[in-house]
Motif scaffolding. Structure first.
Motif, PDB file in Angstrom:
ATOM      1  N   VAL A  55       0.810  -1.225   0.000  1.00  0.00           N
ATOM      2  CA  VAL A  55       0.000   0.000   0.000  1.00  0.00           C
ATOM      3  C   VAL A  55       0.846   1.279   0.000  1.00  0.00           C
ATOM      4  N   PRO A  56       1.914   1.383   0.815  1.00  0.00           N
ATOM      5  CA  PRO A  56       2.684   2.636   0.806  1.00  0.00           C
ATOM      6  C   PRO A  56       3.304   2.976  -0.560  1.00  0.00           C
ATOM      7  N   ALA A  57       3.479   1.970  -1.414  1.00  0.00           N
ATOM      8  CA  ALA A  57       4.084   2.190  -2.734  1.00  0.00           C
ATOM      9  C   ALA A  57       3.055   2.555  -3.800  1.00  0.00           C
ATOM     10  N   LEU A  58       1.773   2.513  -3.465  1.00  0.00           N
ATOM     11  CA  LEU A  58       0.713   2.793  -4.439  1.00  0.00           C
ATOM     12  C   LEU A  58       0.513   4.293  -4.625  1.00  0.00           C
ATOM     13  N   SER A  59       0.094   4.657  -5.821  1.00  0.00           N
ATOM     14  CA  SER A  59      -0.300   6.052  -6.041  1.00  0.00           C
ATOM     15  C   SER A  59      -1.670   6.260  -5.395  1.00  0.00           C
ATOM     16  N   LYS A  60      -1.962   7.497  -5.052  1.00  0.00           N
ATOM     17  CA  LYS A  60      -3.280   7.804  -4.484  1.00  0.00           C
ATOM     18  C   LYS A  60      -4.389   7.442  -5.473  1.00  0.00           C
ATOM     19  N   GLY A  61      -4.145   7.698  -6.759  1.00  0.00           N
ATOM     20  CA  GLY A  61      -5.140   7.401  -7.785  1.00  0.00           C
ATOM     21  C   GLY A  61      -5.442   5.915  -7.894  1.00  0.00           C
ATOM     22  N   PHE A  62      -4.394   5.094  -7.908  1.00  0.00           N
ATOM     23  CA  PHE A  62      -4.614   3.650  -7.983  1.00  0.00           C
ATOM     24  C   PHE A  62      -5.320   3.157  -6.732  1.00  0.00           C
ATOM     25  N   PHE A  63      -4.920   3.682  -5.581  1.00  0.00           N
ATOM     26  CA  PHE A  63      -5.544   3.280  -4.324  1.00  0.00           C
ATOM     27  C   PHE A  63      -7.049   3.559  -4.359  1.00  0.00           C
ATOM     28  N   ARG A  64      -7.406   4.774  -4.757  1.00  0.00           N
ATOM     29  CA  ARG A  64      -8.833   5.135  -4.838  1.00  0.00           C
ATOM     30  C   ARG A  64      -9.576   4.235  -5.823  1.00  0.00           C
ATOM     31  N   GLN A  65      -8.971   3.999  -6.986  1.00  0.00           N
ATOM     32  CA  GLN A  65      -9.574   3.147  -8.017  1.00  0.00           C
ATOM     33  C   GLN A  65      -9.796   1.733  -7.475  1.00  0.00           C
ATOM     34  N   ALA A  66      -8.787   1.203  -6.810  1.00  0.00           N
ATOM     35  CA  ALA A  66      -8.888  -0.152  -6.271  1.00  0.00           C
ATOM     36  C   ALA A  66      -9.974  -0.246  -5.209  1.00  0.00           C
TER      37      ALA A  66
END
Length: 111
Positions: A55-66
């Protein structure tokens, strides 16, 4: 550590994250009757991976999308013992405070 998969049939996951990556993401709220509650997710659980990615390596955009749209999605959580015990400690503190107040009220009622 436990892993859950939300399939294509799951629209909402039913929990709120406390922050966005790269911050540590804890579960801040679990919706009653939700997929997350049915799976045993608890407030204080740490979301550590999404589809095998930290999770810390994810972009905010990908996190929200996921979190909102990506299905199926595989989520890995870590349950911290302190998070689980926090409620019981708070309850004990509240109980102590209530007992102290009760004793003070009893003392004030004495003639």
């Amino acid at each position: 550590i436990f892993e859950l998969t939300a399939g294509d049939d799951i629209e909402g996951l039913g929990f709120d994250p406390s922050a966005l990556p790269p911050e540590t993401v804890l579960v801040s709220r679990v919706d009653p009757g939700s997929w997350a509650e049915e799976q045993g997710v608890q407030v204080g659980d740490e979301l550590t991976k999404i589809n095998g990615r930290r999770v810390p390596a994810l972009s905010k955009g990908f996190f929200r999308q996921a979190m909102q749209h990506l299905r199926p999605v595989r989520l890995e959580f870590h349950r911290h013992p302190k998070a689980r015990n926090k409620k019981s400690k708070e309850a004990k503190g509240s109980h102590r405070q209530a007992m102290k107040q009760q004793r003070m009220n009893q003392m004030q009622a004495l003639p």
